[in-house]
Design a protein around this motif. Structure first.
Motif, short mmCIF file in Angstrom:
data_model
loop_
_atom_site.label_atom_id
_atom_site.label_comp_id
_atom_site.label_asym_id
_atom_site.label_seq_id
_atom_site.Cartn_x
_atom_site.Cartn_y
_atom_site.Cartn_z
N ASP A 139 1.02 -1.21 -0.42
CA ASP A 139 -0.01 0.26 -0.24
C ASP A 139 0.63 1.29 0.17
O ASP A 139 0.33 2.25 -0.56
N VAL A 140 1.96 1.25 0.85
CA VAL A 140 3.10 2.15 0.11
C VAL A 140 3.98 2.42 -0.70
O VAL A 140 4.47 3.34 -1.20
N LYS A 310 -0.06 5.39 8.89
CA LYS A 310 0.71 4.41 9.33
C LYS A 310 1.96 4.27 10.95
O LYS A 310 2.22 3.27 10.85
N ASP A 313 2.85 2.85 13.73
CA ASP A 313 2.84 1.48 14.13
C ASP A 313 4.86 1.63 14.00
O ASP A 313 5.12 2.00 12.79
N PHE A 316 6.83 0.04 11.29
CA PHE A 316 6.36 1.05 10.23
C PHE A 316 7.56 2.76 10.64
O PHE A 316 8.27 2.74 9.36
#
Length: 653
Positions: A139-140, A310, A313, A316
């Motif tokens: 997704d990144v 994100k 997290d 991450f």
């Protein structure tokens, strides 16, 4: 005429006008590729119209760099450059040079002049995307790397080596369009090539699709088919006609590298349905081309919001921090070395690599099939081979492909987010040389690790013993040469290289052991290398004699100094580039002009060193090829002993 036809016609008009105004350029290939490139940019390419550097954008590499007016025309429609930029094609100081330059023009992803290297760099782009996708999530990091290549690209052997690695690594998001117009500068390609590219690329584990490169539906279908194939890179062979659309010169090799004449341009514009107006870009074409821009902006904004979310997290956020941290801000804990022990600087590099590889998860690279010799074997064994052992593996097993290694590193660096290195023997830097030059020209801080840096290679003989290589590489502008004297200088040189923002570094390392110098006795060794040259061992007052050396010959100078009763200064110069960049006052402090008794030593060509010791200064070096014999034997034969060096100096001074 469809809107797509009209847009392509406008692009071709800009190509003709830009080349004609400059009276220089390559219109033919740009016109044959215009159908594919325009459809890709206007319908498929994912980018941010407000930020050419958006991190998750699709990358487009024009490997056929001579087709630059095609790219500039599309970048104008993107809104990245103005019509005035188009009109200044190939003019001094413009954003539209003869071949695209990444540090000049918004939207240009790579400097592509030498053919084949754009395709090779694209493998680096796709490699970086695959690794970061594994580490950050799809997704990144989830973009395509598109390439436009030509007959000339595929005739350069580097293209085949890079393609072999792309196939082995299953880089499914790499899509190459081969504009097969069967014409090159000197004439038809059949005079120089008989390659069946379908067979070749299928043999290299690629998906191969063939289309009529002027059939828009076939182009769209091929791009979609390439996107659907996730396990293999794709080569789209577009069968095209050189200078497609020209009134009377379609298929002519003369259009490859010459502007079209005024009457040909006039007739061609009429054929394409364009007015005679120069640099014609109507509002409806711009509006239609940019109709999807709001959607592209929203996509980029949604991505940014998702990444911000994100960051809560911790894992991450930590990895994202490594990916986005400016290189000068890297915090690196280097190992300590025991003074008095003997250690080859290649071993010191390996020790440093082992010590920092866990704390630098964005450090990726490998060796050109010389892992044990280059001291990268433990890195390989710890993190595995990229793709073969998963996309999170960090060792790049380049095989015996030095040129490809160097160009792929350039692509990784251009992509962003990673710290690439590549290693081989110094004598094989010749294979890398043009890509090293492109590292410097593109201002890419990649790290080249060259071991076995002199005749001390020994029994392998003159084919493997570098003589001219260090001096030769020092001729490349913007390239940092780093030849450390011992293990302590090695770690400082590595710190210099990894914290660079714009300059590539070449690290020249010994096979033979060198004494590890004691920082307690030589405190300047801990920071002096950052200035290129520094006073390692000084005397009281003004010296009577200055000895200068790099690498393994620094220890020779220290031993030679002991044979003199006069005042001697020893200068270590691991980097001529960094020393030359220092203020004149500093250079005069290290090498006082009034001290003319100077001598230098380096196990390579001698001419460069006269810059520092004067035309009449003493230089101990090697201006001939080596021989196959133990390194110590050659050292004695070639006079690299304290006694011989002292004798040379006494005879002069």
């Amino acid at each position: 005429m469809t809107q797509t036809d009209k847009t392509i016609a406008v692009v071709k008009g800009l190509i003709m006008d830009g080349v004609a105004k400059a009276n220089s350029g390559h219109p033919g290939g740009a016109m044959s590729s215009a159908d594919y490139a325009t459809i890709l940019f206007s319908e498929f390419l994912n980018f941010n119209p407000d930020d050419p550097q958006w991190f998750n954008r699709d990358r487009f590499i024009l490997s056929a760099g001579h087709e630059s007016m095609l790219l500039y025309s599309l970048l104008h429609l993107n809104g990245f450059i103005s019509i005035e930029d188009i009109k200044n094609f190939r003019q001094f100081g413009s954003l539209t040079p003869g071949h695209p330059e990444v540090h000049l023009t918004p939207g240009v992803e790579a400097t592509t002049g030498p053919l084949g290297q754009g395709l090779a760099m694209s493998v680096g782009f796709a490699t970086a995307e695959a690794y970061l996708r594994e580490k950050l999530g799809a997704d990144v990091m989830d973009h395509y790397t598109y390439v436009l290549s030509s007959d000339g690209d595929l005739q350069e052997p580097i293209a085949m080596g890079a393609a072999a690695l792309a196939g082995l690594w299953n880089l499914g998001k790499l899509i190459v369009f081969y504009d097969s117009n069967k014409i090159q500068l000197a004439g038809p390609t059949c005079k120089a090539d008989c390659t069946d590219h379908r067979k070749v690329f299928e043999g290299l584990c690629w998906q191969v699709l063939e289309v009529d490169g002027h059939n828009h539906d076939e182009i769209r279908k091929a791009i979609r088919g390439a996107q659907m194939e996730t396990g293999k890179p794709t080569l789209i062979i577009g069968h095209t006609t050189m200078a497609k659309g020209c009134a009377s010169m379609e298929g002519s090799h003369k259009t490859h590298g010459e502007p079209l004449k005024a009457d040909e341009i006039k007739a061609t514009k009429k054929k394409l349905g364009l007015p005679e107006e120069d640099f014609y870009v109507p509002g409806d074409v711009v509006a239609e081309y940019r109709a999807r821009f709001d959607g592209l902006r929203k996509n980029a904004a949604d991505w940014r919001a998702m990444v911000d979310g994100k960051l809560s997290d911790k894992d991450f956020a930590k990895m994202w921090g490594h990916v986005t941290k400016p290189r000068p801000e890297l915090s690196i804990e280097w190992p300590e070395f025991t003074p008095g022990e003997s250690m080859a600087t290649r071993k010191a590099w390996g020790t440093c690599l082992d010590a920092v590889m866990e704390s630098l998860p964005t450090l990726v690279g490998g060796s050109a099939d010389l892992d044990p010799s280059n001291q990268t074997a433990n890195f390989r064994n710890t993190y595995g081979d990229f793709a073969v052992d998963g996309y999170g593996a960090r060792n790049l097993a380049f095989g015996v492909r030095e040129f490809n290694m160097a160009a792929i590193m350039n692509g990784i660096q251009l992509h962003g987010g990673l710290l690439p290195f590549g290693a081989t023997f110094l004598t094989f830097s010749d294979y890398c040389r043009n890509a090293i030059r492109m590292s410097a020209l593109q201002e890419l801080p990649v790290l080249y690790v060259f071991t076995h840096d002199s005749f001390w290679v020994g029994e392998d003989g003159p084919t493997h013993q570098p003589i001219e290589h260090v001096s030769s590489l020092r001729l490349i502008p913007g390239l940092i040469d780093l030849r450390p004297a011992d293990a302590n200088e090695t770690k400082v040189c590595l710190d210099i290289a990894l914290k660079q923002e714009k300059m590539p570094s070449t690290l020249f390392l010994t096979r033979q052991g060198l004494p590890i110098l004691d920082p307690a006795e030589f405190p300047a060794i801990l920071d002096g290398p950052r200035r290129g040259g520094y006073v390692l061992k000084d005397c009281d007052g003004t010296p009577d004699l200055i000895l200068v050396a790099s690498g393994s010959e620094v220890s020779l100078c220290l031993e030679t100094a002991k044979l003199f009763k006069r005042k001697v200064r020893v200068v270590s110069m691991p980097s001529a580039k960094l020393f030359d960049d220092q203020p004149e006052s500093y250079k005069n402090d290290v090498l006082p002009p009034e001290v003319t008794a100077r001598a230098a030593a380096e196990a390579g060509r001698t001419p460069l060193w006269h810059k520092y010791v004067g035309l009449n200064g003493v230089v101990l070096g090697v201006d001939h090829f080596g021989a196959s014999a133990p390194g110590k034997t050659l050292s004695d034969k070639y006079g690299f002993t304290p006694e011989n060096f002292a004798r040379m100096i006494r005879e002069k001074y």
